[in-house]
Design an enzyme around this catalytic site. Structure first.
Site, PDB file in Angstrom:
ATOM      1  N   GLY A 156      45.606  43.132  42.202  1.00 37.42           N
ATOM      2  CA  GLY A 156      46.684  44.016  41.772  1.00 37.42           C
ATOM      3  C   GLY A 156      46.877  43.987  40.263  1.00 37.42           C
ATOM      4  O   GLY A 156      46.147  44.635  39.512  1.00 37.42           O
ATOM      5  N   HIS A 201      50.032  47.792  53.352  1.00 36.26           N
ATOM      6  CA  HIS A 201      50.384  46.861  52.275  1.00 36.26           C
ATOM      7  C   HIS A 201      51.818  46.366  52.478  1.00 36.26           C
ATOM      8  O   HIS A 201      52.694  47.133  52.863  1.00 36.26           O
ATOM      9  CB  HIS A 201      50.235  47.548  50.911  1.00 36.26           C
ATOM     10  CG  HIS A 201      50.247  46.562  49.791  1.00 36.26           C
ATOM     11  ND1 HIS A 201      51.406  45.971  49.351  1.00 36.26           N
ATOM     12  CD2 HIS A 201      49.247  46.028  49.052  1.00 36.26           C
ATOM     13  CE1 HIS A 201      51.119  45.119  48.374  1.00 36.26           C
ATOM     14  NE2 HIS A 201      49.804  45.133  48.176  1.00 36.26           N
ATOM     15  N   SER A 246      47.689  37.444  43.430  1.00 41.03           N
ATOM     16  CA  SER A 246      47.571  36.768  42.130  1.00 41.03           C
ATOM     17  C   SER A 246      46.128  36.369  41.781  1.00 41.03           C
ATOM     18  O   SER A 246      45.899  35.298  41.212  1.00 41.03           O
ATOM     19  CB  SER A 246      48.479  35.531  42.094  1.00 41.03           C
ATOM     20  OG  SER A 246      49.826  35.891  42.260  1.00 41.03           O
ATOM     21  N   GLU A 271      46.601  38.805  52.747  1.00 38.75           N
ATOM     22  CA  GLU A 271      47.424  38.820  51.534  1.00 38.75           C
ATOM     23  C   GLU A 271      48.801  38.236  51.853  1.00 38.75           C
ATOM     24  O   GLU A 271      49.719  38.961  52.265  1.00 38.75           O
ATOM     25  CB  GLU A 271      47.547  40.247  50.999  1.00 38.75           C
ATOM     26  CG  GLU A 271      48.271  40.258  49.685  1.00 38.75           C
ATOM     27  CD  GLU A 271      48.056  41.537  48.907  1.00 38.75           C
ATOM     28  OE1 GLU A 271      47.316  41.489  47.919  1.00 38.75           O
ATOM     29  OE2 GLU A 271      48.628  42.566  49.275  1.00 38.75           O
ATOM     30  N   ASN A 301      43.948  47.463  43.117  1.00 39.65           N
ATOM     31  CA  ASN A 301      45.128  48.199  43.558  1.00 39.65           C
ATOM     32  C   ASN A 301      46.056  48.378  42.362  1.00 39.65           C
ATOM     33  O   ASN A 301      46.728  47.432  41.955  1.00 39.65           O
ATOM     34  CB  ASN A 301      45.810  47.396  44.683  1.00 39.65           C
ATOM     35  CG  ASN A 301      47.074  48.062  45.182  1.00 39.65           C
ATOM     36  OD1 ASN A 301      47.319  49.234  44.871  1.00 39.65           O
ATOM     37  ND2 ASN A 301      47.867  47.332  45.946  1.00 39.65           N
ATOM     38  N   TRP A 302      46.040  49.591  41.816  1.00 40.74           N
ATOM     39  CA  TRP A 302      46.864  49.842  40.620  1.00 40.74           C
ATOM     40  C   TRP A 302      48.359  49.949  40.953  1.00 40.74           C
ATOM     41  O   TRP A 302      49.188  50.013  40.047  1.00 40.74           O
ATOM     42  CB  TRP A 302      46.419  51.139  39.929  1.00 40.74           C
ATOM     43  CG  TRP A 302      45.105  51.055  39.213  1.00 40.74           C
ATOM     44  CD1 TRP A 302      44.218  50.009  39.240  1.00 40.74           C
ATOM     45  CD2 TRP A 302      44.535  52.053  38.367  1.00 40.74           C
ATOM     46  NE1 TRP A 302      43.123  50.305  38.456  1.00 40.74           N
ATOM     47  CE2 TRP A 302      43.292  51.555  37.907  1.00 40.74           C
ATOM     48  CE3 TRP A 302      44.927  53.320  37.946  1.00 40.74           C
ATOM     49  CZ2 TRP A 302      42.463  52.278  37.059  1.00 40.74           C
ATOM     50  CZ3 TRP A 302      44.101  54.054  37.100  1.00 40.74           C
ATOM     51  CH2 TRP A 302      42.883  53.526  36.657  1.00 40.74           C
ATOM     52  N   LYS A 303      48.677  50.062  42.253  1.00 44.94           N
ATOM     53  CA  LYS A 303      50.072  50.253  42.685  1.00 44.94           C
ATOM     54  C   LYS A 303      50.669  51.472  41.953  1.00 44.94           C
ATOM     55  O   LYS A 303      49.943  52.440  41.731  1.00 44.94           O
ATOM     56  CB  LYS A 303      50.884  48.975  42.480  1.00 44.94           C
ATOM     57  CG  LYS A 303      50.212  47.779  43.162  1.00 44.94           C
ATOM     58  CD  LYS A 303      51.078  46.559  43.268  1.00 44.94           C
ATOM     59  CE  LYS A 303      50.285  45.435  43.934  1.00 44.94           C
ATOM     60  NZ  LYS A 303      51.098  44.248  44.204  1.00 44.94           N
TER      61      LYS A 303
HETATM   62  P1  PGA Z   1      48.581  40.984  42.725  1.00 49.41           P
HETATM   63  O1  PGA Z   1      48.702  42.127  43.839  1.00 49.41           O
HETATM   64  O2  PGA Z   1      47.109  40.776  42.486  1.00 49.41           O
HETATM   65  O3  PGA Z   1      49.304  41.547  41.556  1.00 49.41           O
HETATM   66  O4  PGA Z   1      49.208  39.770  43.274  1.00 49.41           O
HETATM   67  C1  PGA Z   1      47.792  42.256  44.868  1.00 49.41           C
HETATM   68  C2  PGA Z   1      48.246  43.346  45.785  1.00 49.41           C
HETATM   69  O5  PGA Z   1      49.392  43.272  46.257  1.00 49.41           O
HETATM   70  O6  PGA Z   1      47.516  44.293  46.044  1.00 49.41           O
END
Ligand code: PGA
Length: 252
Positions: A231, A92, A210, A164, A8-10
């Protein structure tokens, strides 16, 4: 079944050039990987990736629940499908918190995504206070019941579910693998109740929060979890490839 790794590149990176560089490094690095990898870039990069994808599948980070019409600013599941997208992240916590997306909205999106033959990746998870109050199971149950309403029992298995916990999303601290596996088992139980039967091996429950190359494999040591949502780590090609490698080595 191969583990499913979703990147997930956000809202990153900020230029086409950077996106292309990251995409190219992943495309080369994932050649021949035994894991199933889905890359979810921002909408604006999907078009340029469409024809070049060879080592992974394309996913989107969101969509609308109607396929066309007077809905300014929205992107529909059919448009995504036409771009070669196969998966769509829905629910999300960043969208639930920042944009006030409710379980009802997420439910509409899941129904639309399934109707168009795409795979929803549904994110659920509790906030820190809910965890400390011992409400994790109740929160997961409420979110699953709200977001999977009217999904035919036979189709529930098509939804990829990500546990999550909000407090574990980076820069938070990762959930312990024991707690993540326990949540995976809880989700499985709730889904069995909803579907009227055990979900069997076909349902995929992932962990997110994380994840990195050091901890990834620890979440996939039992049948309660079948993959990971990654992420921040997915924005660093070297570290992400290391993470994928640590997981598929388990499955050799
Ligand atoms: P993160 O994000 O791996 O940076 O904690 C995961 C996500 O929210 O998709």
């Amino acid at each position: 079944m191969k583990p499913l790794i979703v990147a997930n590149w956000k809202c990153n990176p900020t230029t086409q050039k950077q996106a292309r560089t990251l995409f190219g490094a992943l495309n080369r690095g994932l050649k021949g990987a035994k894991a199933e990898v889905v890359i979810c870039p921002p909408f604006v990069y999907l078009q340029s990736f469409k024809l070049r994808v060879s080592s992974f599948k394309l996913g989107a980070q969101n969509c609308f629940w109607e396929n066309k019409g007077a809905f300014t600013g929205e992107v529909s599941p059919l448009m995504l499908k036409d771009l070669g997208v196969r998966y769509v992240i829905v629910g999300h916590s960043e969208r639930r918190q920042t944009l006030r997306e409710s379980d009802t909205i997420v439910n509409k999106k899941i129904l639309a995504v399934l109707k168009d033959g795409l795979t929803p990746i549904l994110c659920i998870g509790e906030a820190a206070e809910e965890r400390w109050q011992g409400k994790t199971f109740d929160v997961l149950e409420k979110q699953l019941e709200g977001t999977l309403k009217k999904v035919p029992k036979a189709e529930i298995n098509k939804v990829v579910i990500v546990y999550e916990p909000i407090w574990a999303i980076s820069p938070g601290r990762p959930c312990s693998s024991d707690d993540a596996l326990t949540a995976g088992l809880c989700i499985r139980k709730i889904i069995s109740q909803m579907a009227g039967k055990a979900p069997g091996k076909s349902i995929r429950i992932l962990y997110g929060g994380s994840v990195n190359s050091q901890n990834a494999a620890s979440y996939l040591t039992s049948e309660w979890l079948q993959g990971l949502l990654v992420g921040a780590t997915s924005l660093d090609a070297k570290e992400f490839l290391k993470t994928v490698k640590s997981v598929f080595l388990l499955n050799k």
